[in-house]
Write a protein that holds these residues in place. Sequence first.
Motif, PDB file in Angstrom:
ATOM      1  N   TYR A  21       0.847  -1.229   0.014  1.00  0.00           N
ATOM      2  CA  TYR A  21       0.053  -0.152   0.147  1.00  0.00           C
ATOM      3  C   TYR A  21       1.043   1.209  -0.168  1.00  0.00           C
ATOM      4  CZ  TYR A  21      -3.961  -2.814   1.011  1.00  0.00           C
ATOM      5  OH  TYR A  21      -4.852  -3.993   0.967  1.00  0.00           O
ATOM      6  N   LEU A  22       1.976   1.188   0.608  1.00  0.00           N
ATOM      7  CA  LEU A  22       2.833   2.327   0.810  1.00  0.00           C
ATOM      8  C   LEU A  22       3.451   2.845  -0.544  1.00  0.00           C
ATOM      9  CD1 LEU A  22       2.087   2.114   4.029  1.00  0.00           C
ATOM     10  CD2 LEU A  22       4.676   2.716   4.215  1.00  0.00           C
ATOM     11  N   ARG A  23       3.887   1.612  -1.271  1.00  0.00           N
ATOM     12  CA  ARG A  23       4.472   1.714  -2.554  1.00  0.00           C
ATOM     13  C   ARG A  23       3.388   2.350  -3.472  1.00  0.00           C
ATOM     14  NH1 ARG A  23       8.856   2.765  -3.743  1.00  0.00           N
ATOM     15  NH2 ARG A  23       7.633   4.447  -5.013  1.00  0.00           N
ATOM     16  N   LEU A  24       2.219   1.814  -3.432  1.00  0.00           N
ATOM     17  CA  LEU A  24       1.251   2.374  -4.148  1.00  0.00           C
ATOM     18  C   LEU A  24       0.796   3.957  -3.655  1.00  0.00           C
ATOM     19  CD1 LEU A  24      -1.289  -0.633  -4.693  1.00  0.00           C
ATOM     20  CD2 LEU A  24       0.342   0.468  -6.525  1.00  0.00           C
ATOM     21  N   ILE A  25       0.974   4.080  -2.610  1.00  0.00           N
ATOM     22  CA  ILE A  25       0.360   5.523  -2.372  1.00  0.00           C
ATOM     23  C   ILE A  25       1.659   6.409  -2.743  1.00  0.00           C
ATOM     24  CG2 ILE A  25       0.613   7.264  -0.102  1.00  0.00           C
ATOM     25  CD1 ILE A  25      -1.008   4.805   1.011  1.00  0.00           C
ATOM     26  N   GLU A  26       3.104   6.103  -2.785  1.00  0.00           N
ATOM     27  CA  GLU A  26       4.116   6.724  -2.998  1.00  0.00           C
ATOM     28  C   GLU A  26       4.022   6.955  -4.477  1.00  0.00           C
ATOM     29  OE1 GLU A  26       6.522   8.621  -1.426  1.00  0.00           O
ATOM     30  OE2 GLU A  26       5.308   7.894   0.309  1.00  0.00           O
ATOM     31  N   GLU A  27       3.524   6.369  -5.157  1.00  0.00           N
ATOM     32  CA  GLU A  27       3.144   6.596  -6.841  1.00  0.00           C
ATOM     33  C   GLU A  27       2.201   7.214  -7.304  1.00  0.00           C
ATOM     34  OE1 GLU A  27       5.407   4.975  -9.191  1.00  0.00           O
ATOM     35  OE2 GLU A  27       6.310   4.659  -7.505  1.00  0.00           O
ATOM     36  N   THR A  28       1.002   7.563  -6.328  1.00  0.00           N
ATOM     37  CA  THR A  28      -0.100   8.475  -6.581  1.00  0.00           C
ATOM     38  C   THR A  28       0.602   9.846  -6.446  1.00  0.00           C
ATOM     39  OG1 THR A  28      -0.867   8.746  -4.227  1.00  0.00           O
ATOM     40  CG2 THR A  28      -1.703   7.048  -5.442  1.00  0.00           C
ATOM     41  N   LEU A  29       1.824  10.057  -5.529  1.00  0.00           N
ATOM     42  CA  LEU A  29       2.256  11.286  -5.553  1.00  0.00           C
ATOM     43  C   LEU A  29       3.223  11.926  -6.724  1.00  0.00           C
ATOM     44  CD1 LEU A  29       3.657  11.182  -1.930  1.00  0.00           C
ATOM     45  CD2 LEU A  29       1.145  12.139  -2.776  1.00  0.00           C
ATOM     46  N   LYS A  30       3.492  10.865  -7.791  1.00  0.00           N
ATOM     47  CA  LYS A  30       3.894  11.442  -8.898  1.00  0.00           C
ATOM     48  C   LYS A  30       3.268  11.779  -9.992  1.00  0.00           C
ATOM     49  CE  LYS A  30       7.583   7.973  -7.634  1.00  0.00           C
ATOM     50  NZ  LYS A  30       8.172   6.687  -7.981  1.00  0.00           N
ATOM     51  N   PRO A  31       3.307  12.560 -11.071  1.00  0.00           N
ATOM     52  CA  PRO A  31       2.498  12.788 -12.318  1.00  0.00           C
ATOM     53  C   PRO A  31       2.283  11.440 -12.768  1.00  0.00           C
ATOM     54  CG  PRO A  31       4.961  14.049 -12.275  1.00  0.00           C
ATOM     55  CD  PRO A  31       4.801  12.950 -11.179  1.00  0.00           C
ATOM     56  N   ASN A  32       0.676  11.671 -12.904  1.00  0.00           N
ATOM     57  CA  ASN A  32      -0.098  10.459 -13.636  1.00  0.00           C
ATOM     58  C   ASN A  32       0.137   9.154 -12.930  1.00  0.00           C
ATOM     59  OD1 ASN A  32      -0.872  12.379 -15.792  1.00  0.00           O
ATOM     60  ND2 ASN A  32       1.154  12.105 -16.665  1.00  0.00           N
ATOM     61  N   GLY A  33       0.295   9.206 -11.735  1.00  0.00           N
ATOM     62  CA  GLY A  33       0.266   7.814 -10.860  1.00  0.00           C
ATOM     63  C   GLY A  33       1.721   7.169 -11.182  1.00  0.00           C
ATOM     64  N   GLY A  34       2.610   8.055 -11.571  1.00  0.00           N
ATOM     65  CA  GLY A  34       3.853   7.198 -11.359  1.00  0.00           C
ATOM     66  C   GLY A  34       3.823   6.079 -12.581  1.00  0.00           C
ATOM     67  N   ALA A  35       4.785   5.190 -12.093  1.00  0.00           N
ATOM     68  CA  ALA A  35       5.098   3.735 -12.899  1.00  0.00           C
ATOM     69  C   ALA A  35       3.958   2.837 -12.581  1.00  0.00           C
ATOM     70  CB  ALA A  35       6.338   3.428 -12.542  1.00  0.00           C
ATOM     71  N   ALA A  36       3.137   3.201 -11.486  1.00  0.00           N
ATOM     72  CA  ALA A  36       2.125   2.203 -11.104  1.00  0.00           C
ATOM     73  C   ALA A  36       1.145   1.801 -12.480  1.00  0.00           C
ATOM     74  CB  ALA A  36       1.315   2.476  -9.952  1.00  0.00           C
ATOM     75  N   SER A  37       0.612   0.495 -12.191  1.00  0.00           N
ATOM     76  CA  SER A  37      -0.587   0.271 -13.229  1.00  0.00           C
ATOM     77  C   SER A  37      -1.895   0.694 -12.442  1.00  0.00           C
ATOM     78  CB  SER A  37      -0.573  -1.189 -13.603  1.00  0.00           C
ATOM     79  OG  SER A  37       0.891  -1.491 -14.205  1.00  0.00           O
TER      80      SER A  37
END
Length: 329
Positions: A217-233
């Motif tokens: 969850y923390l890894r996904l939350i960190e991706e939300t802080l990046k432009p366009n949801g980061g590298a997450a799917s």
Amino acid sequence: MRIFAMGITGFIGGQVIASLLEKRSKCHIRVLVRDEAKAQQIAKKWANIEIVKGDLDSHDVLVEEAKKADIVLQMADADHTGAIRSLIEGLERGTKGYYIHTSGAAFLFDVTNGFGNPSNKVSSDVTDLEAIKSLDLALPHRVADALVMELSTRASIPTAIVCPPMIYGIGAGPVKTRSIQIPRLIRAILKREKAFTVGEGNNIWGNVHIQDVADVYLRLIEETLKPNGGAASWGQEGLYFAQAAEHRWVDAVKSIAEEAFDRDCIKTTDIDKLTAEEVSSLDPLGSILWGSNCRSNAERIQALGWQPKGPPMYESIAAEIEAELASNS
């Protein structure tokens, strides 16, 4: 970062919030709680968290809270479709933030070779994604998971579904701190006063430590802080297994039997081989919980840098037995 969370009185939810506050102490967290006594437990542990009274059927409350949130964490009932609809409606009408849903790998249950026997079937959340999305909706969690993906597309809301296998370890939440499969197995063995497997017990399950689940969850939350949801799917590809390792149930049972014997809770380390029907008489879900296979590869979250760090499952058995004994004292 404004977070609205459900299920923090639960095993996963409590650990996720504990880990999140440790890493990002200044994030703004509002949590849904229906029980006043539990609300007081939460307030005592985390004074800076704002409590919202309601439950998963409180449509208007869920919509209004989701409208204001950057991230919604649904870590309560995995199969509550009404809550899914309310929360994604709120996100669509408000911030258009991220929705992270807690499911489970139960839809991978496999007893094709019979209870207690191993299976070679291992599912990837990358290469097998389309096959997973087409699984029968009668399987556990499939209706809710399919709804999350459907509404994600319809409402243009980025969603992710987290699917852990068997979770072990003692959690850091304010209320529920234990999982299901290992505690129930310990309970059944102690009550029976002798260990057992379903058949030969060579069936295989994936496992993951509770802290490693929170780290997903923390890894996904960190991706939300990046432009366009980061590298997450997100959305149609936002399915994340969370498996760290695997075990044969006979090995788990041996570990429990040895620890229980050392504590003089049982008189022998011998293990009986029971039929699925006999195990079901001990626990209605026992034949599935301890006699099936459930195997997965957590490729998608590993691609984001997640690596499990928790102790192996066998190292948690002593604490699990101690917790079970304490709960009965």
